[in-house]
Design a protein around this motif. Structure first.
Motif, mmCIF file in Angstrom:
data_model
loop_
_atom_site.group_PDB
_atom_site.id
_atom_site.type_symbol
_atom_site.label_atom_id
_atom_site.label_comp_id
_atom_site.label_asym_id
_atom_site.label_seq_id
_atom_site.Cartn_x
_atom_site.Cartn_y
_atom_site.Cartn_z
ATOM 1 N N CYS A 22 0.840 -1.189 0.000
ATOM 2 C CA CYS A 22 0.000 0.000 0.000
ATOM 3 C C CYS A 22 0.881 1.247 0.000
ATOM 4 O O CYS A 22 1.863 1.323 0.738
ATOM 5 N N ALA A 23 0.529 2.231 -0.829
ATOM 6 C CA ALA A 23 1.349 3.435 -0.963
ATOM 7 C C ALA A 23 1.230 4.351 0.255
ATOM 8 O O ALA A 23 2.051 5.237 0.450
ATOM 9 N N ILE A 24 0.231 4.166 1.057
ATOM 10 C CA ILE A 24 0.042 5.016 2.232
ATOM 11 C C ILE A 24 0.719 4.406 3.461
ATOM 12 O O ILE A 24 1.574 5.016 4.077
ATOM 13 N N CYS A 25 0.337 3.209 3.813
ATOM 14 C CA CYS A 25 0.810 2.640 5.080
ATOM 15 C C CYS A 25 2.027 1.741 4.886
ATOM 16 O O CYS A 25 2.725 1.428 5.850
ATOM 17 N N GLY A 26 2.316 1.343 3.637
ATOM 18 C CA GLY A 26 3.515 0.561 3.365
ATOM 19 C C GLY A 26 3.414 -0.914 3.736
ATOM 20 O O GLY A 26 4.390 -1.642 3.630
ATOM 21 N N LEU A 27 2.231 -1.359 4.136
ATOM 22 C CA LEU A 27 2.032 -2.773 4.463
ATOM 23 C C LEU A 27 1.645 -3.547 3.212
ATOM 24 O O LEU A 27 1.005 -3.010 2.308
ATOM 25 N N HIS A 28 2.038 -4.801 3.166
ATOM 26 C CA HIS A 28 1.664 -5.637 2.029
ATOM 27 C C HIS A 28 0.160 -5.894 2.021
ATOM 28 O O HIS A 28 -0.447 -6.075 3.078
ATOM 29 N N PHE A 29 -0.378 -5.903 0.816
ATOM 30 C CA PHE A 29 -1.777 -6.311 0.683
ATOM 31 C C PHE A 29 -1.889 -7.788 0.998
ATOM 32 O O PHE A 29 -1.074 -8.597 0.555
ATOM 33 N N GLN A 30 -2.885 -8.143 1.766
ATOM 34 C CA GLN A 30 -3.116 -9.530 2.159
ATOM 35 C C GLN A 30 -4.381 -10.041 1.479
ATOM 36 O O GLN A 30 -5.242 -9.253 1.091
ATOM 37 N N ASP A 31 -4.475 -11.358 1.384
ATOM 38 C CA ASP A 31 -5.715 -11.945 0.882
ATOM 39 C C ASP A 31 -6.884 -11.416 1.707
ATOM 40 O O ASP A 31 -6.832 -11.402 2.933
ATOM 41 N N GLY A 32 -7.913 -10.978 1.022
ATOM 42 C CA GLY A 32 -9.099 -10.509 1.727
ATOM 43 C C GLY A 32 -9.088 -9.019 2.011
ATOM 44 O O GLY A 32 -10.093 -8.463 2.406
ATOM 45 N N ASP A 33 -7.923 -8.367 1.834
ATOM 46 C CA ASP A 33 -7.894 -6.919 2.008
ATOM 47 C C ASP A 33 -8.732 -6.248 0.925
ATOM 48 O O ASP A 33 -8.772 -6.698 -0.217
ATOM 49 N N LEU A 34 -9.355 -5.165 1.291
ATOM 50 C CA LEU A 34 -10.056 -4.354 0.300
ATOM 51 C C LEU A 34 -9.093 -3.289 -0.190
ATOM 52 O O LEU A 34 -8.429 -2.634 0.611
ATOM 53 N N TRP A 35 -8.976 -3.151 -1.502
ATOM 54 C CA TRP A 35 -8.106 -2.103 -2.032
ATOM 55 C C TRP A 35 -8.830 -1.290 -3.063
ATOM 56 O O TRP A 35 -9.839 -1.721 -3.631
ATOM 57 N N GLU A 36 -8.313 -0.110 -3.283
ATOM 58 C CA GLU A 36 -8.904 0.788 -4.260
ATOM 59 C C GLU A 36 -7.793 1.477 -5.034
ATOM 60 O O GLU A 36 -6.706 1.708 -4.500
ATOM 61 N N VAL A 37 -8.087 1.794 -6.288
ATOM 62 C CA VAL A 37 -7.151 2.569 -7.096
ATOM 63 C C VAL A 37 -7.405 4.045 -6.810
ATOM 64 O O VAL A 37 -8.519 4.533 -6.942
ATOM 65 N N ASP A 38 -6.361 4.712 -6.372
ATOM 66 C CA ASP A 38 -6.454 6.123 -6.008
ATOM 67 C C ASP A 38 -5.789 6.990 -7.072
ATOM 68 O O ASP A 38 -4.773 6.595 -7.647
ATOM 69 N N HIS A 39 -6.383 8.137 -7.336
ATOM 70 C CA HIS A 39 -5.711 9.137 -8.165
ATOM 71 C C HIS A 39 -4.797 9.951 -7.258
ATOM 72 O O HIS A 39 -5.266 10.584 -6.315
ATOM 73 N N ILE A 40 -3.499 9.947 -7.535
ATOM 74 C CA ILE A 40 -2.538 10.640 -6.683
ATOM 75 C C ILE A 40 -2.884 12.126 -6.641
ATOM 76 O O ILE A 40 -2.971 12.721 -5.571
ATOM 77 N N THR A 41 -3.046 12.723 -7.817
ATOM 78 C CA THR A 41 -3.647 14.056 -7.891
ATOM 79 C C THR A 41 -5.120 13.849 -8.199
ATOM 80 O O THR A 41 -5.453 13.291 -9.235
ATOM 81 N N PRO A 42 -5.994 14.256 -7.288
ATOM 82 C CA PRO A 42 -7.414 13.957 -7.469
ATOM 83 C C PRO A 42 -7.956 14.495 -8.782
ATOM 84 O O PRO A 42 -7.502 15.527 -9.272
ATOM 85 N N ARG A 43 -8.922 13.770 -9.333
ATOM 86 C CA ARG A 43 -9.568 14.212 -10.571
ATOM 87 C C ARG A 43 -10.174 15.599 -10.388
ATOM 88 O O ARG A 43 -10.210 16.384 -11.318
ATOM 89 N N SER A 44 -10.625 15.894 -9.174
ATOM 90 C CA SER A 44 -11.222 17.198 -8.908
ATOM 91 C C SER A 44 -10.173 18.307 -8.955
ATOM 92 O O SER A 44 -10.508 19.481 -9.001
ATOM 93 N N LYS A 45 -8.900 17.921 -8.927
ATOM 94 C CA LYS A 45 -7.822 18.912 -9.034
ATOM 95 C C LYS A 45 -7.053 18.723 -10.329
ATOM 96 O O LYS A 45 -5.848 18.910 -10.393
ATOM 97 N N LYS A 46 -7.760 18.280 -11.353
ATOM 98 C CA LYS A 46 -7.207 18.121 -12.691
ATOM 99 C C LYS A 46 -6.153 17.029 -12.792
ATOM 100 O O LYS A 46 -5.271 17.078 -13.653
ATOM 101 N N GLY A 47 -6.217 16.054 -11.882
ATOM 102 C CA GLY A 47 -5.338 14.900 -12.007
ATOM 103 C C GLY A 47 -5.701 14.095 -13.237
ATOM 104 O O GLY A 47 -6.876 14.018 -13.609
#
Ligand SMILES: [Zn+2]
Length: 76
Positions: A22-47
């Motif tokens: 994970c780019a935020i907490c640095g922990l490995h994703f584990q089976d069963g973890d919920l993940w989401e694709v994040d826009h580093i620069t939010p779309r609302s800020k023209k990312g």
């Protein structure tokens, strides 16, 4: 219908780039973890909607980031 091969490829690429962490907490994703694709620069800020502007986060990490980076403005 109901399948999104592009999303899977994207997620696989992000996982590889981030070495399965994970780019935020640095922990490995584990089976069963919920993940989401994040826009580093939010779309609302023209990312851009490109892989370079995306990162994979735990859902709970994404929630924290979104609350602080203005993502909720304009795309709720
Ligand atoms: Zn995380």
């Amino acid at each position: 219908m109901g399948s999104y091969p592009d999303v899977k490829v994207e997620v696989a690429k992000l996982l590889k780039t981030q070495k399965g962490k994970c780019a935020i907490c640095g922990l490995h994703f584990q089976d069963g973890d919920l993940w989401e694709v994040d826009h580093i620069t939010p779309r609302s800020k023209k990312g851009k909607n490109t892989l370079r502007n995306k990162q994979l986060l735990h859902r709970h990490c994404h929630d924290v980031k979104s609350r602080n980076d203005g993502s909720y403005e304009g795309c709720a």
